[in-house]
Design a protein around this motif. Sequence first.
Motif, mmCIF file in Angstrom:
data_model
loop_
_atom_site.group_PDB
_atom_site.id
_atom_site.type_symbol
_atom_site.label_atom_id
_atom_site.label_comp_id
_atom_site.label_asym_id
_atom_site.label_seq_id
_atom_site.Cartn_x
_atom_site.Cartn_y
_atom_site.Cartn_z
ATOM 1 N N ALA A 70 0.864 -1.190 0.000
ATOM 2 C CA ALA A 70 0.000 0.000 0.000
ATOM 3 C C ALA A 70 0.895 1.233 0.000
ATOM 4 O O ALA A 70 2.019 1.207 0.527
ATOM 5 N N LYS A 71 0.395 2.306 -0.582
ATOM 6 C CA LYS A 71 1.130 3.568 -0.610
ATOM 7 C C LYS A 71 0.276 4.640 0.047
ATOM 8 O O LYS A 71 -0.879 4.838 -0.328
ATOM 9 N N ASN A 102 -4.232 -6.980 6.078
ATOM 10 C CA ASN A 102 -3.099 -7.900 5.968
ATOM 11 C C ASN A 102 -2.151 -7.552 4.817
ATOM 12 O O ASN A 102 -1.623 -8.433 4.151
ATOM 13 N N ILE A 103 -1.949 -6.273 4.600
ATOM 14 C CA ILE A 103 -0.985 -5.791 3.607
ATOM 15 C C ILE A 103 0.336 -5.588 4.360
ATOM 16 O O ILE A 103 0.399 -4.769 5.274
ATOM 17 N N PRO A 104 1.401 -6.311 3.999
ATOM 18 C CA PRO A 104 2.613 -6.262 4.820
ATOM 19 C C PRO A 104 3.567 -5.092 4.564
ATOM 20 O O PRO A 104 4.400 -4.782 5.400
ATOM 21 N N GLU A 105 3.453 -4.434 3.407
ATOM 22 C CA GLU A 105 4.439 -3.412 3.055
ATOM 23 C C GLU A 105 3.743 -2.078 2.782
ATOM 24 O O GLU A 105 2.752 -2.033 2.065
ATOM 25 N N GLY A 122 8.525 4.350 12.187
ATOM 26 C CA GLY A 122 9.205 3.134 11.764
ATOM 27 C C GLY A 122 9.518 3.030 10.283
ATOM 28 O O GLY A 122 9.976 1.986 9.820
ATOM 29 N N PHE A 123 9.298 4.086 9.524
ATOM 30 C CA PHE A 123 9.647 4.068 8.101
ATOM 31 C C PHE A 123 11.150 4.266 7.939
ATOM 32 O O PHE A 123 11.774 5.003 8.693
ATOM 33 N N TYR A 143 7.599 -2.196 6.987
ATOM 34 C CA TYR A 143 6.960 -3.511 6.948
ATOM 35 C C TYR A 143 6.093 -3.652 8.190
ATOM 36 O O TYR A 143 6.522 -3.347 9.295
ATOM 37 N N LEU A 144 4.874 -4.105 7.992
ATOM 38 C CA LEU A 144 3.923 -4.287 9.094
ATOM 39 C C LEU A 144 3.941 -5.736 9.545
ATOM 40 O O LEU A 144 4.178 -6.644 8.752
#
Length: 146
Positions: A70-71, A102-105, A122-123, A143-144
Amino acid sequence: MSDLIIKLADYQEDFPKIEEIRRIVFQEGQGVDPDLDFDGDDEISEQLIAYLDNEAVGTARIRYLNDKTAKIERLAVLPIARGQGIGKKIMEKALLVIASKNIPEVVLHAQEYVKGLHQQLGFQEEGEVFEEAGIRHVKMKKYLNC
């Protein structure tokens, strides 16, 4: 802080307020061409809107690039509402929305002068500084734990 509500926007109801915030922040405040800001991706993106004491003061959009990334784009807070942590709270809400899918990035193009805000969340910076809409940006990624 007063009464702050950040929610997923109802496109029909809230988009005129989102347009106004972005016009003030990006076009008037930073000289961004409206055609660059309103690039045709708003209708396919999720929009967040922040209300402070029932007044729309901030926004961001989430665009899903694919099922893994996601952006976050178009983070904007009106000048009258800055300095209260609203931008950070909008970003935190955006990250929660993305994690719930559940989008990891998560990626973003941060204006260079606010990259510290994103680092607090955290970026990490990726690559060199570049210009986008005549403004210095840096690509950032997080990353999540989904």
